[in-house]
Design a protein around this motif. Structure first.
Motif, PDB file in Angstrom:
ATOM      1  N   PRO A  71     -51.186  83.553 -25.109  1.00 56.63           N
ATOM      2  CA  PRO A  71     -51.333  84.640 -24.130  1.00 56.63           C
ATOM      3  C   PRO A  71     -52.634  85.411 -24.337  1.00 56.63           C
ATOM      4  CG  PRO A  71     -49.717  85.185 -25.827  1.00 56.63           C
ATOM      5  CD  PRO A  71     -50.079  83.759 -26.041  1.00 56.63           C
ATOM      6  N   LEU A  72     -53.150  85.955 -23.240  1.00 62.31           N
ATOM      7  CA  LEU A  72     -54.373  86.755 -23.294  1.00 62.31           C
ATOM      8  C   LEU A  72     -54.044  88.163 -22.792  1.00 62.31           C
ATOM      9  CD1 LEU A  72     -56.773  84.040 -21.813  1.00 62.31           C
ATOM     10  CD2 LEU A  72     -56.675  84.803 -24.193  1.00 62.31           C
ATOM     11  N   THR A  73     -54.543  89.150 -23.502  1.00 60.78           N
ATOM     12  CA  THR A  73     -54.240  90.540 -23.150  1.00 60.78           C
ATOM     13  C   THR A  73     -55.084  91.004 -21.969  1.00 60.78           C
ATOM     14  OG1 THR A  73     -53.712  91.036 -25.444  1.00 60.78           O
ATOM     15  CG2 THR A  73     -54.302  92.919 -24.048  1.00 60.78           C
ATOM     16  N   THR A  74     -54.434  91.673 -21.018  1.00 64.34           N
ATOM     17  CA  THR A  74     -55.175  92.365 -19.952  1.00 64.34           C
ATOM     18  C   THR A  74     -54.940  93.860 -20.138  1.00 64.34           C
ATOM     19  OG1 THR A  74     -54.778  90.549 -18.419  1.00 64.34           O
ATOM     20  CG2 THR A  74     -55.476  92.631 -17.461  1.00 64.34           C
ATOM     21  N   PRO A  75     -55.967  94.605 -20.585  1.00 63.77           N
ATOM     22  CA  PRO A  75     -55.757  96.041 -20.781  1.00 63.77           C
ATOM     23  C   PRO A  75     -55.363  96.705 -19.462  1.00 63.77           C
ATOM     24  CG  PRO A  75     -57.874  95.325 -21.686  1.00 63.77           C
ATOM     25  CD  PRO A  75     -57.339  94.187 -20.881  1.00 63.77           C
ATOM     26  N   HIS A 282     -44.412  84.409 -21.854  1.00 64.53           N
ATOM     27  CA  HIS A 282     -44.581  85.740 -22.461  1.00 64.53           C
ATOM     28  C   HIS A 282     -46.053  86.117 -22.619  1.00 64.53           C
ATOM     29  CE1 HIS A 282     -45.765  84.277 -26.468  1.00 64.53           C
ATOM     30  NE2 HIS A 282     -44.775  83.401 -26.418  1.00 64.53           N
ATOM     31  N   GLY A 283     -46.277  87.417 -22.861  1.00 61.28           N
ATOM     32  CA  GLY A 283     -47.621  87.925 -23.080  1.00 61.28           C
ATOM     33  C   GLY A 283     -47.972  87.973 -24.562  1.00 61.28           C
ATOM     34  N   SER A 284     -48.985  88.765 -24.878  1.00 63.17           N
ATOM     35  CA  SER A 284     -49.543  88.753 -26.241  1.00 63.17           C
ATOM     36  C   SER A 284     -48.752  89.622 -27.222  1.00 63.17           C
ATOM     37  CB  SER A 284     -51.002  89.205 -26.187  1.00 63.17           C
ATOM     38  OG  SER A 284     -51.083  90.466 -25.539  1.00 63.17           O
ATOM     39  N   ALA A 285     -47.706  90.301 -26.741  1.00 61.81           N
ATOM     40  CA  ALA A 285     -46.833  91.136 -27.579  1.00 61.81           C
ATOM     41  C   ALA A 285     -47.612  91.804 -28.714  1.00 61.81           C
ATOM     42  CB  ALA A 285     -45.672  90.292 -28.119  1.00 61.81           C
ATOM     43  N   PRO A 286     -48.622  92.637 -28.377  1.00 59.19           N
ATOM     44  CA  PRO A 286     -49.541  93.167 -29.401  1.00 59.19           C
ATOM     45  C   PRO A 286     -48.825  93.865 -30.568  1.00 59.19           C
ATOM     46  CG  PRO A 286     -50.131  93.968 -27.205  1.00 59.19           C
ATOM     47  CD  PRO A 286     -48.907  93.141 -27.037  1.00 59.19           C
ATOM     48  N   ALA A 294     -43.219  86.608 -34.063  1.00 59.88           N
ATOM     49  CA  ALA A 294     -42.957  86.130 -32.693  1.00 59.88           C
ATOM     50  C   ALA A 294     -42.325  84.748 -32.699  1.00 59.88           C
ATOM     51  CB  ALA A 294     -44.259  86.092 -31.907  1.00 59.88           C
ATOM     52  N   ASN A 295     -41.518  84.523 -31.700  1.00 57.24           N
ATOM     53  CA  ASN A 295     -40.855  83.227 -31.532  1.00 57.24           C
ATOM     54  C   ASN A 295     -41.862  82.215 -30.961  1.00 57.24           C
ATOM     55  OD1 ASN A 295     -39.181  81.108 -30.967  1.00 57.24           O
ATOM     56  ND2 ASN A 295     -37.668  82.313 -29.841  1.00 57.24           N
ATOM     57  N   PRO A 296     -42.128  81.124 -31.664  1.00 52.62           N
ATOM     58  CA  PRO A 296     -43.112  80.153 -31.146  1.00 52.62           C
ATOM     59  C   PRO A 296     -42.490  79.116 -30.217  1.00 52.62           C
ATOM     60  CG  PRO A 296     -42.398  79.478 -33.325  1.00 52.62           C
ATOM     61  CD  PRO A 296     -41.619  80.742 -33.000  1.00 52.62           C
ATOM     62  N   THR A 334     -36.149  83.081 -35.016  1.00 51.95           N
ATOM     63  CA  THR A 334     -36.778  84.407 -35.131  1.00 51.95           C
ATOM     64  C   THR A 334     -35.812  85.524 -34.690  1.00 51.95           C
ATOM     65  OG1 THR A 334     -37.790  83.850 -33.012  1.00 51.95           O
ATOM     66  CG2 THR A 334     -39.208  83.737 -34.961  1.00 51.95           C
ATOM     67  N   TYR A 335     -36.242  86.755 -34.913  1.00 54.75           N
ATOM     68  CA  TYR A 335     -35.408  87.943 -34.706  1.00 54.75           C
ATOM     69  C   TYR A 335     -34.799  88.022 -33.300  1.00 54.75           C
ATOM     70  CZ  TYR A 335     -38.784  90.142 -31.642  1.00 54.75           C
ATOM     71  OH  TYR A 335     -39.567  90.422 -30.562  1.00 54.75           O
ATOM     72  N   ASP A 336     -35.577  87.565 -32.295  1.00 56.66           N
ATOM     73  CA  ASP A 336     -35.123  87.720 -30.907  1.00 56.66           C
ATOM     74  C   ASP A 336     -33.942  86.819 -30.588  1.00 56.66           C
ATOM     75  OD1 ASP A 336     -37.272  85.766 -31.339  1.00 56.66           O
ATOM     76  OD2 ASP A 336     -37.023  85.268 -29.225  1.00 56.66           O
TER      77      ASP A 336
HETATM   78  P1  NAD Z   1     -45.104  90.607 -23.617  1.00 57.46           P
HETATM   79  O1  NAD Z   1     -44.478  89.366 -23.116  1.00 57.46           O
HETATM   80  O2  NAD Z   1     -46.335  90.448 -24.437  1.00 57.46           O
HETATM   81  O3  NAD Z   1     -44.070  91.427 -24.492  1.00 57.46           O
HETATM   82  C1  NAD Z   1     -42.890  92.029 -23.985  1.00 57.46           C
HETATM   83  C2  NAD Z   1     -41.839  92.047 -25.087  1.00 57.46           C
HETATM   84  O4  NAD Z   1     -41.219  90.753 -25.100  1.00 57.46           O
HETATM   85  C3  NAD Z   1     -42.398  92.235 -26.483  1.00 57.46           C
HETATM   86  O5  NAD Z   1     -42.455  93.562 -26.872  1.00 57.46           O
HETATM   87  C4  NAD Z   1     -41.398  91.485 -27.310  1.00 57.46           C
HETATM   88  O6  NAD Z   1     -40.271  92.303 -27.559  1.00 57.46           O
HETATM   89  C5  NAD Z   1     -40.954  90.365 -26.424  1.00 57.46           C
HETATM   90  N1  NAD Z   1     -41.653  89.112 -26.702  1.00 57.46           N
HETATM   91  C6  NAD Z   1     -42.662  88.561 -26.000  1.00 57.46           C
HETATM   92  N2  NAD Z   1     -43.012  87.401 -26.513  1.00 57.46           N
HETATM   93  C7  NAD Z   1     -42.212  87.191 -27.568  1.00 57.46           C
HETATM   94  C8  NAD Z   1     -42.100  86.135 -28.521  1.00 57.46           C
HETATM   95  N3  NAD Z   1     -42.870  85.044 -28.495  1.00 57.46           N
HETATM   96  N4  NAD Z   1     -41.164  86.249 -29.508  1.00 57.46           N
HETATM   97  C9  NAD Z   1     -40.365  87.316 -29.552  1.00 57.46           C
HETATM   98  N5  NAD Z   1     -40.417  88.343 -28.684  1.00 57.46           N
HETATM   99  C10 NAD Z   1     -41.331  88.274 -27.699  1.00 57.46           C
HETATM  100  O7  NAD Z   1     -45.393  91.520 -22.329  1.00 57.46           O
HETATM  101  P2  NAD Z   1     -46.252  92.841 -22.163  1.00 57.46           P
HETATM  102  O8  NAD Z   1     -46.016  93.742 -23.339  1.00 57.46           O
HETATM  103  O9  NAD Z   1     -45.952  93.301 -20.794  1.00 57.46           O
HETATM  104  O10 NAD Z   1     -47.758  92.340 -22.176  1.00 57.46           O
HETATM  105  C11 NAD Z   1     -48.633  92.410 -23.305  1.00 57.46           C
HETATM  106  C12 NAD Z   1     -49.977  91.831 -22.896  1.00 57.46           C
HETATM  107  O11 NAD Z   1     -49.851  90.436 -22.580  1.00 57.46           O
HETATM  108  C13 NAD Z   1     -50.585  92.465 -21.647  1.00 57.46           C
HETATM  109  O12 NAD Z   1     -51.958  92.686 -21.889  1.00 57.46           O
HETATM  110  C14 NAD Z   1     -50.395  91.450 -20.553  1.00 57.46           C
HETATM  111  O13 NAD Z   1     -51.391  91.507 -19.581  1.00 57.46           O
HETATM  112  C15 NAD Z   1     -50.497  90.168 -21.346  1.00 57.46           C
HETATM  113  N6  NAD Z   1     -49.807  89.024 -20.705  1.00 57.46           N
HETATM  114  C16 NAD Z   1     -50.435  87.832 -20.782  1.00 57.46           C
HETATM  115  C17 NAD Z   1     -49.828  86.720 -20.240  1.00 57.46           C
HETATM  116  C18 NAD Z   1     -50.551  85.407 -20.333  1.00 57.46           C
HETATM  117  O14 NAD Z   1     -51.522  85.268 -21.049  1.00 57.46           O
HETATM  118  N7  NAD Z   1     -50.120  84.402 -19.611  1.00 57.46           N
HETATM  119  C19 NAD Z   1     -48.556  86.801 -19.663  1.00 57.46           C
HETATM  120  C20 NAD Z   1     -47.920  88.050 -19.630  1.00 57.46           C
HETATM  121  C21 NAD Z   1     -48.563  89.161 -20.172  1.00 57.46           C
END
Ligand code: NAD
Length: 367
Positions: A71-75, A282-286, A294-296, A334-336
């Motif tokens: 995943p790539l972060t979009t601020p 999913h996104g980058s879950a910073p 994180a769950n792979p 993983t935890y989730d």
């Molecule tokens: P997110 O999917 O990163 O996280 C949301 C929540 O889901 C996390 O807090 C976590 O609890 C859970 N989660 C996500 N992935 C997980 C994993 N692999 N294992 C366990 N738990 C997991 O969504 P967000 O917080 O809305 O977005 C964070 C960043 O990611 C933003 O900058 C957004 O733009 C970006 N994003 C990127 C993509 C992509 O690259 N395709 C997709 C979605 C969001």
């Protein structure tokens, strides 16, 4: 020379950890892949004049035709356009396939779910045609719309444009019907809001019906998106392949991920006529970056889709079976995937990779 060359973009946040886990699992299938690893995203922006997607990364994908990315972060609220949206547009990856499948052992309110969302990936409100509130061009547009349509838009409005074309709709439905046919699916559902947006979603539905006529062997129906959201949580077993415009697809594919255990288990394939880029939903879950938390599995399941795309179907099946085995055992997850998110027996990202790799080694075909 390796049998396949694949571009690997580790990504931001938890991306590098889940990507490495997925690469180890894919390599453990024995398929001969040369990985071209390229950084993109927040980490390279400074060195690349503010651009998160360096040209050499796009060139690598164009050359190899297949990529897998973290995943790539979009601020939020910074004016930086989503690099994911740009990548899909630049490579014309017009169909995003997001399978949502329940595996025995996953804690969920639902079982036996096997749904597929095909999301149109280039049009709709994600086309990136936006006009900021108060700007001259926005005011001009508001005046033009008022003049043409006789409708009043408040002058303090921001505007996003929702283009949906015959061309874009036709190709995504043709893709979805062919995908359904090739993967032994029985039904395609077109999702829309044609009752309200007659010239965009109305066009979508009309073209969907036309394309359905080309595939008489696949059942076809349509659903209004709000009804679809309710039906998915009430009777998901009624659905199979669902085709959605970009925005509804984004939202409802997360809903479907929730039906099968969450984002940690939802893979995706961005596909066009020339290129394919595989990535988790999913996104980058910073919050969890660098914590081996994180769950792979969503990335690994994206690897399963990639192996199928490379026509390595037997390896894809072994990788999926190995992941399913680790889930069913319930020990190395993983935890989730635990009932209690603070369960101390939850393992980390790399331990899940160890378990999947070990399972693949146990199941390796003998010569
Ligand atoms: P997110 O999917 O990163 O996280 C949301 C929540 O889901 C996390 O807090 C976590 O609890 C859970 N989660 C996500 N992935 C997980 C994993 N692999 N294992 C366990 N738990 C997991 O969504 P967000 O917080 O809305 O977005 C964070 C960043 O990611 C933003 O900058 C957004 O733009 C970006 N994003 C990127 C993509 C992509 O690259 N395709 C997709 C979605 C969001």
């Amino acid at each position: 020379m390796a049998r396949h060359t694949v571009t690997l973009i580790p990504g931001d946040g938890v991306g590098p950890e889940v990507s490495e886990a997925a690469r180890r699992a894919i390599d453990a299938t024995g398929v001969d892949i040369a990985w071209e690893v390229h950084a993109a995203g927040l980490g390279v922006m400074e060195a690349n004049n503010g651009d998160p997607m360096p040209q050499h990364v796009l060139d690598s994908i164009r050359r190899n035709r297949v990529a897998i990315k973290g995943p790539l972060t979009t601020p939020v609220g910074t004016g930086i356009r989503s690099v994911n949206v740009a990548l899909r547009r630049d490579l014309d990856l017009y169909a995003l396939v997001r399978p949502c499948k329940w595996y025995p052992g996953v804690r969920s309110r639902f079982e036996d779910i096997d749904l597929v969302v095909v999301r149109e990936n280039t049009e709709d409100l994600y086309a990136g045609i936006e006009f900021a509130e108060g700007m001259d061009e926005t005011l001009e547009l508001i005046d033009t719309i008022s003049r043409l349509g006789g409708r009043t838009i408040r002058r303090d409005s921001g505007i996003s444009i929702k283009p949906i074309s015959v061309f874009g709709t036709m190709r995504v439905f043709r893709f979805a019907f062919r995908w359904a046919k090739d993967n032994g699916r029985r039904k395609v559902t077109a999702v829309h809001k044609a009752n309200i947006m007659k010239h965009t979603d109305g066009l979508w539905l009309r073209v969907a019906r036309e394309v359905a006529g080309e595939f008489p062997e696949i059942e076809f129906e349509d659903r209004i998106v709000d009804n679809m959201a309710m039906q998915l949580v009430q009777k998901p077993e009624l659905y199979d392949v669902m085709v959605m415009p970009n925005l509804y697809g984004d939202i409802l594919s997360d809903l479907c991920a929730g039906l099968v255990g969450g984002l940690g288990l939802a893979p995706g394939a961005n596909t066009g006529d020339e290129f394919a880029v595989f990535e988790a939903t999913h996104g980058s879950a910073p919050r969890y970056a660098g914590q081996n938390k994180a769950n792979p599995m969503a990335m690994m399941l994206s690897g399963v889709l990639m192996l199928r795309h490379l026509d390595e179907r037997e390896a894809a099946m072994r990788l999926e079976n190995a992941i399913a085995h680790v889930i069913a055992e319930g020990r190395d997850v993983t935890y989730d995937m635990k009932a209690d998110r603070d369960d101390p027996t939850a393992v980390g990202t790399s331990q899940v990779a160890d378990a999947v790799v070990e399972q693949l080694e146990r199941d390796a075909p003998s010569d």
